[in-house]
Every structure is written in structure tokens, then in C-alpha cells.
Design an enzyme around this catalytic site. Sequence first.
Site, PDB file in Angstrom:
ATOM      1  CB  SER A  56      39.842  41.490  43.705  1.00  0.00           C
ATOM      2  OG  SER A  56      41.036  42.170  43.405  1.00  0.00           O
ATOM      3  CE  LYS A  57      44.230  35.744  40.876  1.00  0.00           C
ATOM      4  NZ  LYS A  57      44.427  34.439  40.346  1.00  0.00           N
TER       5      LYS A  57
END
Length: 499
Positions: free
Chosen positions: A252-253
Site C-alpha cells: 500500500s502507498k
Amino acid sequence: MSVRVRIAPSPTGDPHVGTAYIALFNLIFARHFQGKFILRIEDTDQSRSRPEYETNIFKALHWCGIEWDEGPDVGGPFGPYRQSERTDLYRKHAFELIEKGKAYKCFATPKELSDMRETAAVEGRRIGYDRRYRDLTQEEIKEREDAGQSYVVRLKMPLTGECVYEDAVKGRITCPWADVDDQVLLKSDGFPTYHLANVVDDRLMKISHVIRGDEWMTSTPKHIYLYEAFEWEAPIFMHMPLLLGKDGKKLSKRKNPTSIFYFRDSGYLPEALVNFLTLMGYSMQGEQEKYSLDEIIQSFDAKRIGVSGAFFDVQKLEWLNQKTLIESIPEDKLWERLQEWRFNPAFMQTLMPLAHTRIKTFGEFMQLCDFFFINDLKLTPEKLLPKDLVAETAANILQCVIWNLDAKEDWSGTALEPALHEIAEVFGVHFKKALIPLLFATIMGKQRGPPLFDSVTLLGKERTRVRLMQAIELLGSISNKKMDRLKKCWEKRDCREAI
Ligand code: GLU
């Protein structure tokens, strides 16, 4: 059967490495079987989709060397390839299902829905919606419609039996129908949900194989039932293993660099990134790790696709990048590639206003501007922390910078300046003495340099975000629990307590 595969990204954020990863397997599959590879833009989420995100998907995939045969930009026989231009089609299909008795109008209000969810939670039921509008009589429906009540269209899922399908990667998958809720197909504004639009388009675009990440597996039974309800033959599903972050969770960013532009701007080679991404989901014969796209296209065998998730190991990517650099870029081509990357007039010119009055000799130029060209700032907590801040507060501040700029959808220096003023107030810390030094160190790895805000604009969103994340990690990270608390304080714009 002629092979037609597609990727269907939603233009709701930065171009994710996961999009390139799935695109690559679709491309490889299409080329191996002399089929077609289609790019479809799924932009039915009107509030989150942006045209610039769409353009960035094209740009990022092109940079990776990924080309498609049909798509919004190149056209093709089954267009339009942008879902927002196809909404009538979805409406028509939703009403066709109502006619067939396979879908129904549901008049539940938001309040009713939240009450239902609460009750379901108390009773430990997995499905929130209790299907109360599933069996209304024609008169009851008419009455509500005449009274102007708005409705969504829901799919009438079977209540007994099992969904069974053969996934070409994962094998036989079974799921009790009773675990699947009556999926909304058409929202009250007449826009389709992902499920309806995705299935209608895959059918109308004659998609033979759906190759997508396994995070979509929970949707697949709904899709299979939609095909059944329409009396269409379903495509073959191939769910690819997920890309995982260091924590073993979906990449995930929030915790990892995920934008393709980050890798481009940090000087990774597209051919190495592509090689690396395919390696994440596939093993070549003889465990060969460095290979070209053509090689994997030639020898592709779906049986060699991995079943479980793969760690996105940046060190491995770096190793592969170096190997590619040495073996695939001859010495006399290296300078050309470096110029393409950063040492080109267009980029260097943008630095000149920043350097002009700040260097005594040309020899100082690199010293001043080094942080635009290097990836590792060699920071230490000591170098990072201004005198008046403790590590935990500094990490919280940097996290709030990320939230602030994300909410603004603007990562330029012009947005950062007011963000920092707001944060100074919310945390009760000194703008000049605490925040500015903290940000200088985070972005440049030093306390002096060119103007901070202009530098952030030139450094770009992706590298700025990653520097903020790296600094947070260096300061000791923020636990999930603390992150939740901080988020609440930040939303109330009072973070004095969080520190
Ligand atoms: N729009 C979905 C996405 O963003 C498509 C998923 C699929 O391939 O069905 O990835």
C-alpha cells in the site's frame, strides 16, 4: 477461442506498480497466444476519478514499454473504452435483469442501511443488508416509485447452494451463495457499480480471460452469478498473487513506494522494473531471474504463475536493476540513458533558478542540488530532528503533512507552505524553528539548500511522499493504534494531545 484480455484500471490515484504488474501478465498472455490486449478505463466512481490520473496511467505504462491494442487513446472495434461514456448500456442491462426477475429495486434509505448493519454486527451476521426489498409486489414497488422514493438495483443472489469455478491459477474455488450479499448493480444516481459495468464490458468486449489481482476474488462469485443471470458464458478467471509489502500485507502507498513514477524518477530502469514485476508472479524455468519481456512471452506457461503473494523486495529490484544496467546498457550508451533520466536540458533548466544566487563556483552546484539526484539521503535521527522536537512529534507532523497534501490532491510547494502553517498551529510548534528545519532535513537531508517549497515542486509528488515516509520510519514509525488516534486528532485539527 481467440484470446482477448484486458486491464481495467480506475483513474483514482497515482499509477500503481500493481497496475503495471497485472498489465504485464495480460500483455504476456495476449502476445503468447497471438491475442489482443485491451485497456479499459473504469471511471464510474465519479467522485474519485480524474482525467489527469488517466493520462498518468497511459504515461506510466508507456514508460514501462507496455502497449495495448485497443483502448480509449488508440480506439478499437468495441469502444468506447471509458466506462463513463457507456452508462446507458449499463442502465439498459440492469433493467433487463429486473425484467428477468434476477434483480430488484431496493428502496432502503441510508438510515435503514446503517441500522441493518448494526443489527447484523450484533447478531454476528456477515451480510449487512437483510434483503427486505427483495420480494416486494408490483403494487408496492409502484407505490414507492410514485411517491418519488429513490432506489438502487440489486442482484437477487441465490440463497442456497455454492458458487463453484475453476480458476486457471488457483484451481477449484467454492463459495456458499448465502455468503454473498445482494450486490448493488445500479446506484440511485443511475451510475453502475464496478460489478455491473465490469461484467457487461467484459462480455461486450469479448474478453476471453480475466487476469487480475487476487484481491478481486471476493467479487468473482458476484460476477459469475451475473453471467448466469444474463445467460452469458463466463470468461476464464486467472487471479494473480498479490504484491505484498514488508509487513506481509497488500502493498500500500501508505507504507511503501508504489507509484511507477517514483521508480522512474529515482532512476530505475523500466526494463528492470518490468523484469522484477513479472518475477513477482512467475518463475521461469531453471529459476532464471533476469530475462527480457520477449523471453517470458515466448516461454509463458500459466502453470508457472505463483499461487501465493510475493514480497515487493526493493533490494531485489535494485540487484536486478544493477544487473540490467551492466548487462543491457553498454558503456557507450550509459550517458545517453542518464541524460534521458535527469541530465537533460529540460530538467537541468528547472534547477537553474534555484541555484543561480546560491553557488560561489560551479563546483558547488552538485553540493547544493545533490538531493535531486540521489535516493539515499543518509539521514540519521539526529540530523533529522530539530532541537525543539521529540521524535514522536516529528513523525506525527510528517504524517499530517502527507494527509494534508493528499486531501488537497496537490503536492506542490505552493500547497506545502499553507499546509505547514496549519500544522504548526495544530501541533502548537514553531513554524520557522521546528517545522522548516524538519522539512529541510526530510527532503534534502541537510539544513541548508535551495528554497524548500520550490524544491518540493521540482522533486515531485512521488519522491516527496517517499522521503516523508522514510523520515517517519527513521523516527521510529507510528504504530497502527497511534496512527488511528493521530488521524482523529488531525481531523479535529487538534494534535496537541497526540504528542
Ligand atoms: N477497476 C478495477 C481495478 O481498478 C478492475 C478489476 C478487474 O480487473 O476486474 O483494478
